[in-house]
Write an enzyme that holds these catalytic residues in place. Structure first.
Site, PDB file in Angstrom:
ATOM      1  N   GLU A  49      -9.754  -6.569   2.782  1.00 26.08           N
ATOM      2  CA  GLU A  49      -9.494  -5.154   2.745  1.00 26.08           C
ATOM      3  C   GLU A  49      -9.735  -4.401   3.745  1.00 26.08           C
ATOM      4  OE1 GLU A  49      -7.628  -3.527   0.490  1.00 26.08           O
ATOM      5  OE2 GLU A  49      -7.722  -5.091  -1.042  1.00 26.08           O
ATOM      6  N   TYR A 132     -10.253   4.343  -1.195  1.00 29.43           N
ATOM      7  CA  TYR A 132      -9.329   3.193  -1.296  1.00 29.43           C
ATOM      8  C   TYR A 132     -10.237   1.840  -1.228  1.00 29.43           C
ATOM      9  CZ  TYR A 132      -6.285  -0.631  -0.656  1.00 29.43           C
ATOM     10  OH  TYR A 132      -5.889  -2.113  -0.766  1.00 29.43           O
ATOM     11  N   ASP A 150      -2.796   2.839  -2.224  1.00 31.49           N
ATOM     12  CA  ASP A 150      -2.581   2.901  -0.782  1.00 31.49           C
ATOM     13  C   ASP A 150      -1.198   3.257  -0.711  1.00 31.49           C
ATOM     14  OD1 ASP A 150      -0.678   0.653  -1.581  1.00 31.49           O
ATOM     15  OD2 ASP A 150      -1.542  -0.733  -0.390  1.00 31.49           O
ATOM     16  N   CYS A 204       9.841  -1.985  -3.080  1.00 36.00           N
ATOM     17  CA  CYS A 204      10.011  -0.404  -2.958  1.00 36.00           C
ATOM     18  C   CYS A 204       9.623  -0.027  -1.506  1.00 36.00           C
ATOM     19  CB  CYS A 204       9.255   0.437  -4.030  1.00 36.00           C
ATOM     20  SG  CYS A 204       9.867   2.193  -4.060  1.00 36.00           S
ATOM     21  N   CYS A 211      16.391  -1.739  -4.349  1.00 31.99           N
ATOM     22  CA  CYS A 211      16.444  -1.396  -5.831  1.00 31.99           C
ATOM     23  C   CYS A 211      17.056  -2.564  -6.723  1.00 31.99           C
ATOM     24  CB  CYS A 211      17.455   0.021  -5.776  1.00 31.99           C
ATOM     25  SG  CYS A 211      16.642   1.367  -4.810  1.00 31.99           S
ATOM     26  N   CYS A 214      14.432  -4.292  -8.170  1.00 38.63           N
ATOM     27  CA  CYS A 214      13.243  -3.747  -8.833  1.00 38.63           C
ATOM     28  C   CYS A 214      13.369  -3.651 -10.250  1.00 38.63           C
ATOM     29  CB  CYS A 214      13.230  -2.133  -8.284  1.00 38.63           C
ATOM     30  SG  CYS A 214      12.152  -1.146  -8.984  1.00 38.63           S
TER      31      CYS A 214
END
Length: 302
Positions: A49, A132, A150, A204, A211, A214
């Protein structure tokens, strides 16, 4: 995170809750990343991370593997010198992250007997660990149900829930928005936290979202509103050439390659502009990434 195409086509319209659909999509579309393996421990997740902040996956993965082989536990890293971790950080950029990660390892060793804590408050109390990262480690490293937000997640929520083309600046309500979409089952809620992040990274995406691929396009407020254009100022592409970041990196390259402190003149070839070079060297000293010896030479700390 990269933006390669998902592995499977999106399913058609469904009445299944959004969170459940996204988790099912993730099962077939997720990238094969080593820190997502089931046996990955919380320390390995924490290292990933920190490294992934502002750095693409492709650059992080080999360095992450090297670090875990060299420092498989926080206690192992706590015993390393600052100079060792700066050298090992290499070209990942923003090298202060290396020092903060080592400081976190020292704190984990001293406060938590070498075990990465699971509670968000304990994680946030570690040096250099923000909200986060704390939530990501609690969720992905310990399997705790946590909303993890995020940039990718905020963009998905902005479009799916609020009908905006791009995410607004971060706000406290982001956590509530994403938590409301998560499945009721705790285990699937944990999967959702990474799945919605992956949806933002692969489908996205900023600018021109995919799209057609999605899994929740039939519920997307932005798409149902006709995909209105972003109404804010255009995003600026951050240049790198000629910036202080580039100069700092070149100065650190000289010191990484040196086996002993170097004379000031040894830094001159790194950057021609003496004023900018001096400013960047001063900033490295302030950040603790470089130290000056009593005789006026420069070296990595420790």
């Amino acid at each position: 995170m990269s933006s390669t195409s998902p592995a499977t086509p999106a399913p058609g319209p469904t009445d299944e809750p959004v969170g459940e659909v996204v988790v099912d999509w993730y099962a077939g579309a997720a990238r094969d990343l080593p820190w997502r393996e089931p046996d990955t421990d919380p320390w390995a997740v924490l290292v990933s991370e920190v490294m992934l902040q502002q750095t693409p996956v492709a650059r992080v993965e080999p360095v992450w593997r090297e670090w875990l082989a060299r420092w498989p536990t926080p206690t192992a890293m706590a015993a390393a010198s600052p100079a060792e971790v700066i050298r090992a950080w290499g070209k990942l950029g923003y090298p202060r992250r290396a020092l903060r990660l080592r400081e976190a390892a020292v704190a984990i060793t001293e406060r938590h007997a070498g075990a990465v804590p699971a509670e968000v408050d304990d994680l946030e109390a570690l040096p250099g660990i923000g909200t986060y990262t704390a939530r990501a480690v609690s969720c992905f490293g310990h399997g705790r149900r946590q909303p993890v937000v995020d940039t990718n997640v905020r963009r998905v929520v902005a479009r799916l829930v609020h009908g905006r083309a791009e995410a607004a600046p971060a706000r406290a309500a982001d956590l509530l928005d994403i938590a409301a979409l998560a499945p009721a089952d705790d285990e699937r809620a944990v999967r959702f936290s990474v799945a919605v992040m992956e949806l933002g990274a692969l489908v996205c995406v900023a600018g021109r979202p995919r799209c057609a691929a999605c899994p929740v396009r039939d519920r997307c407020a932005w798409r149902l509103a006709g995909s209105p254009a972003h109404d804010g100022p255009p995003r600026r592409v951050q240049r790198f050439a000629g910036t202080d970041r580039q100069v700092r990196g070149r100065l650190l390259d000289v010191l990484r390659a040196a086996h002993e402190p170097v004379e000031p003149d040894a830094l001159v070839p790194a950057w021609e502009d003496a004023v900018q070079r001096s400013r960047c060297l001063d900033s490295l000293l302030v950040d603790g990434l470089v130290v000056q010896t009593e005789d006026g030479r420069f070296a990595l700390p420790g």
